[in-house]
Design a protein around this motif. Structure first.
Motif, PDB file in Angstrom:
ATOM      1  N   SER A  11     -15.798  37.191 -12.535  1.00 33.39           N
ATOM      2  CA  SER A  11     -15.026  37.053 -13.763  1.00 33.39           C
ATOM      3  C   SER A  11     -13.625  36.520 -13.477  1.00 33.39           C
ATOM      4  O   SER A  11     -13.147  35.597 -14.148  1.00 33.39           O
ATOM      5  CB  SER A  11     -14.922  38.406 -14.478  1.00 33.39           C
ATOM      6  OG  SER A  11     -14.028  38.337 -15.568  1.00 33.39           O
ATOM      7  N   GLY A  33     -12.172  32.882 -14.671  1.00 33.52           N
ATOM      8  CA  GLY A  33     -10.940  32.811 -15.438  1.00 33.52           C
ATOM      9  C   GLY A  33      -9.954  31.829 -14.838  1.00 33.52           C
ATOM     10  O   GLY A  33      -9.330  31.035 -15.562  1.00 33.52           O
ATOM     11  N   PRO A  66     -12.766  30.984 -19.842  1.00 33.94           N
ATOM     12  CA  PRO A  66     -12.426  32.312 -20.366  1.00 33.94           C
ATOM     13  C   PRO A  66     -13.588  33.043 -21.017  1.00 33.94           C
ATOM     14  O   PRO A  66     -13.694  34.270 -20.913  1.00 33.94           O
ATOM     15  CB  PRO A  66     -11.306  32.013 -21.376  1.00 33.94           C
ATOM     16  CG  PRO A  66     -11.517  30.581 -21.769  1.00 33.94           C
ATOM     17  CD  PRO A  66     -12.028  29.907 -20.536  1.00 33.94           C
ATOM     18  N   ALA A  95     -15.788  34.367 -18.286  1.00 33.12           N
ATOM     19  CA  ALA A  95     -15.031  35.387 -17.561  1.00 33.12           C
ATOM     20  C   ALA A  95     -15.069  36.711 -18.320  1.00 33.12           C
ATOM     21  O   ALA A  95     -15.300  37.781 -17.729  1.00 33.12           O
ATOM     22  CB  ALA A  95     -13.590  34.924 -17.353  1.00 33.12           C
ATOM     23  N   THR A  96     -14.872  36.652 -19.627  1.00 31.53           N
ATOM     24  CA  THR A  96     -14.914  37.862 -20.446  1.00 31.53           C
ATOM     25  C   THR A  96     -16.308  38.467 -20.447  1.00 31.53           C
ATOM     26  O   THR A  96     -16.478  39.694 -20.394  1.00 31.53           O
ATOM     27  CB  THR A  96     -14.484  37.536 -21.889  1.00 31.53           C
ATOM     28  OG1 THR A  96     -13.158  37.009 -21.868  1.00 31.53           O
ATOM     29  CG2 THR A  96     -14.517  38.776 -22.766  1.00 31.53           C
TER      30      THR A  96
END
Length: 282
Positions: A178, A182, A187, A190-191
């Motif tokens: 993650s 990022g 993003p 990654a989230t």
């Protein structure tokens, strides 16, 4: 839709014949026969779609370019001595049948006409049946190729210790992935993996709370570097728990394995659904 569906069937048939030849060269005659059988089904489906296209729209479909999702270096090594193991071959096939099912299910749920909905539902059902067959074979292959450190738990506390080790490793690996995604400007993904890591940490904590044997021996493994690697790590946990549930003789082990298998499958389905099918977007 007919163009993409036909292209997907053509591509699947081609890949299954490639895998059949790989398995034949490795002496895996039963598996080679399975891939030949599946290739024939895909090719017949493609022919049926062409006939249906002529009936529905008066011409053959202009097939689009559709590629299977393959391991890194698969294409480059295609004509060389790349060793495709039975488990890897079946895992690739399952992943792509799932991808095809997701595509047709997406079309069925968003169809604006009965004709498109009916056709998409028929195709989704076919892909689901193929995936179920391949999963059964993948389970058998996994039993033969499973990691050397795999130890059949004979009682629930040793199983829970293994769960805690797997989930702890996976959580740390997915959190590192993650962070990497990022930094690379992804993003959303990654989230996604951050949320998955949080669920894995809760699973590890639950296993300890339920009485995991101590001390919990950490497992070692390759840290995921790509989104695909992250998904494979999710598949690894699911395969471990499914294997134990399938072979368990102890009722407590069976019950616990089925519960953690369910949670692993939910994570895997969530990740695959959130990342999306490359054919239809997120």
């Amino acid at each position: 839709m007919l163009a993409v569906a036909t292209a997907m069937e053509d591509e699947a048939g081609r890949r299954y014949r490639q895998m059949a030849e790989r398995m034949r060269l490795q002496g895996q005659q039963t598996l080679a026969a399975l891939f030949i059988f599946l290739a024939g089904i895909e090719e017949r489906h493609a022919a049926q779609l062409r006939r249906r296209s002529e009936h529905m729209i008066g011409r053959l479909p202009e097939t689009a370019a559709v590629a299977w999702e393959l391991p890194e270096k698969f294409e480059e090594e295609e004509g060389r001595s790349y060793l495709l193991t039975p488990y890897t071959a079946l895992a690739i096939a399952v992943r792509n049948e799932d991808r095809a099912f997701a595509f047709f299910a997406y079309l069925a749920s968003h169809a604006t006409t009965p004709a498109i909905r009916q056709l998409a539902e028929e195709l989704a059902k076919d892909e689901l049946e193929h995936a179920a067959l391949l999963r059964r074979e993948r389970r058998r292959a996994w039993r033969k190729e499973r990691p050397r450190d795999f130890v059949e738990p004979v009682e629930v506390h040793s199983f829970l210790a293994r769960v805690a080790a797997i989930e702890t490793f996976s959580a740390k690996a997915h959190r590192e992935l993650s962070t990497k995604l990022g930094r690379e400007g992804h993003p959303f993904e990654a989230t996604l993996f951050e949320k998955i890591a949080g669920d894995e940490e809760r699973c590890a904590a639950d296993a300890v709370e339920q009485g995991a044997a101590a001390p919990v021996r950490p497992i070692e493994g390759v840290r995921p570097e790509t989104i695909r690697d992250g998904l494979r790590l999710l598949e690894y946990a699911f395969d471990q728990y499914a294997e134990i549930a399938e072979r368990a003789n102890d009722e407590a082990v069976l019950s616990a394995a089925q519960e953690f298998q369910r949670r692993a499958l939910e994570r895997l389905a969530y990740a695959q659904g959130a990342i999306g099918d490359p054919l239809v977007g997120r």
